[in-house]
Design an enzyme around this catalytic site. Structure first.
Site, short mmCIF file in Angstrom:
data_model
loop_
_atom_site.label_atom_id
_atom_site.label_comp_id
_atom_site.label_asym_id
_atom_site.label_seq_id
_atom_site.Cartn_x
_atom_site.Cartn_y
_atom_site.Cartn_z
N LYS A 9 33.47 -10.08 -22.21
CA LYS A 9 32.51 -10.37 -20.84
C LYS A 9 31.44 -9.43 -20.56
CE LYS A 9 37.16 -11.51 -19.32
NZ LYS A 9 38.00 -10.95 -18.35
N TYR A 49 37.84 -21.42 -16.66
CA TYR A 49 38.57 -20.90 -16.04
C TYR A 49 39.11 -21.54 -15.32
CZ TYR A 49 38.24 -15.97 -17.98
OH TYR A 49 37.76 -14.67 -18.45
N PHE A 57 40.59 -14.79 -5.82
CA PHE A 57 39.47 -14.58 -6.93
C PHE A 57 38.49 -15.18 -7.90
CE2 PHE A 57 43.07 -13.78 -9.91
CZ PHE A 57 42.64 -13.82 -10.93
N ARG A 85 45.82 -10.79 -28.47
CA ARG A 85 46.48 -10.32 -26.67
C ARG A 85 46.77 -9.04 -26.83
NH1 ARG A 85 45.80 -13.59 -21.79
NH2 ARG A 85 47.05 -13.21 -21.14
N THR A 91 46.20 -7.44 -18.41
CA THR A 91 45.15 -8.16 -17.46
C THR A 91 44.51 -7.31 -16.94
OG1 THR A 91 46.57 -10.28 -17.37
CG2 THR A 91 44.43 -9.38 -15.97
N ARG A 102 41.92 -2.99 -23.68
CA ARG A 102 40.98 -2.87 -21.74
C ARG A 102 42.18 -1.16 -21.99
NH1 ARG A 102 43.24 -8.53 -20.64
NH2 ARG A 102 41.79 -10.17 -20.52
N ASN A 112 36.94 -6.22 -16.39
CA ASN A 112 38.47 -5.62 -17.94
C ASN A 112 37.48 -6.15 -19.01
OD1 ASN A 112 39.07 -9.09 -17.36
ND2 ASN A 112 40.84 -8.57 -17.35
N HIS A 115 38.14 -11.45 -23.28
CA HIS A 115 38.70 -12.04 -22.62
C HIS A 115 39.63 -12.45 -23.95
CE1 HIS A 115 40.11 -16.63 -22.19
NE2 HIS A 115 39.80 -16.56 -22.63
N GLU A 126 39.99 -23.89 -26.31
CA GLU A 126 38.83 -23.42 -25.10
C GLU A 126 37.78 -23.58 -27.19
OE1 GLU A 126 41.64 -20.05 -22.86
OE2 GLU A 126 40.73 -19.64 -24.89
P1 IDP Z 1 43.71 -12.38 -18.80
O1 IDP Z 1 42.61 -12.69 -18.80
O2 IDP Z 1 44.47 -11.73 -19.45
O3 IDP Z 1 43.94 -13.66 -19.66
P2 IDP Z 1 43.93 -14.03 -16.40
O4 IDP Z 1 45.15 -13.97 -15.71
O5 IDP Z 1 43.72 -14.91 -16.99
O6 IDP Z 1 43.80 -13.04 -17.67
O7 IDP Z 1 42.79 -14.09 -16.00
C1 IDP Z 1 41.47 -14.59 -16.23
C2 IDP Z 1 41.22 -13.47 -15.54
O8 IDP Z 1 40.22 -13.05 -13.94
C3 IDP Z 1 41.43 -11.94 -16.10
O9 IDP Z 1 40.74 -11.01 -16.90
C4 IDP Z 1 40.29 -10.93 -14.66
O10 IDP Z 1 38.91 -11.34 -15.18
C5 IDP Z 1 40.11 -11.83 -13.76
N1 IDP Z 1 41.20 -11.38 -12.93
C6 IDP Z 1 42.50 -12.13 -13.30
N2 IDP Z 1 43.64 -11.31 -11.72
C7 IDP Z 1 42.64 -11.36 -10.92
C8 IDP Z 1 42.50 -10.59 -9.72
O11 IDP Z 1 43.58 -9.99 -8.81
N3 IDP Z 1 41.83 -9.96 -9.19
C9 IDP Z 1 39.76 -10.59 -9.71
N4 IDP Z 1 40.21 -10.61 -11.15
C10 IDP Z 1 41.58 -10.71 -11.38
MG MG Z 2 43.85 -15.59 -19.00
#
Ligand code: IDP
Ligand code: MG
Length: 149
Positions: A9, A49, A57, A85, A91, A102, A112, A115, A126
């Site tokens: 990212k 997304y 968010f 992962r 996450t 992370r 974070n 992805h 994807e």
């Molecule tokens: P992942 O990236 O670990 O698969 P996902 O739940 O798919 O996690 O969420 C995608 C991305 O959205 C996360 O990597 C993070 O950057 C962002 N995200 C997830 N939850 C939150 C939140 O509660 N607040 C702000 N950003 C979030």
């Molecule tokens: Mg995800």
């Protein structure tokens, strides 16, 4: 063999983590099959997304992903989706174990760094979205030193 979509990212790019992240996948024994350094359009980030479009968010997430260039990659290997992962970590970086990307390099969920596809099926979707022109064809000469078969 299984493939996964990995994206560094904009914060990972800005913070100089490209080399560290690629090294982790490379040293593990996975094969790089596609890589692009690019800025993404807002509509493209929204598409990537789309499953999260109802989340509060979502708009901030899209702005984050379009805030600078990203490194889009495809990595191939045995169980690379799940193991990828685990290499990435949870996450929420405060829940990510030390030693994960992370866990080592991130503090906030909204910054974070990386992805990774969360299932083989989503990985396929994807990869098709990010690499419509297909992937590089090659086989590492190290294959028999990494895999028994
Ligand atoms: P992942 O990236 O670990 O698969 P996902 O739940 O798919 O996690 O969420 C995608 C991305 O959205 C996360 O990597 C993070 O950057 C962002 N995200 C997830 N939850 C939150 C939140 O509660 N607040 C702000 N950003 C979030
Ligand atoms: Mg995800």
């Amino acid at each position: 063999m299984e493939q996964t979509f990995i994206m560094i990212k904009p914060d990972g790019v800005q913070r100089g983590l490209i080399g560290d992240i690629i090294s982790r996948f490379e040293k593990k024994g996975y094969y790089l099959k596609g890589m692009k350094f690019m800025n993404v359009e807002k509509s493209f980030a929204q598409q990537h997304y789309a499953d999260l479009s109802a989340q509060p968010f979502f708009a901030k997430l899209v702005d984050y992903i379009i805030s600078g260039p990203v490194v889009a990659m495809v990595w191939e290997g045995k169980d690379v989706v799940l193991t990828g992962r685990r290499i990435i970590g949870a996450t929420r970086p405060w829940e990510a174990a030390p030693g994960t990307i992370r866990g080592d390099h991130a503090v906030e969920v909204s910054r974070n760094v990386i992805h990774g596809s969360d299932s083989v099926e989503n990985g396929k979707k994807e990869i098709a979205l990010w690499f419509p022109g297909g992937l590089a064809e090659w086989k590492s000469n190290l294959h028999p030193w990494i895999y028994e078969n």
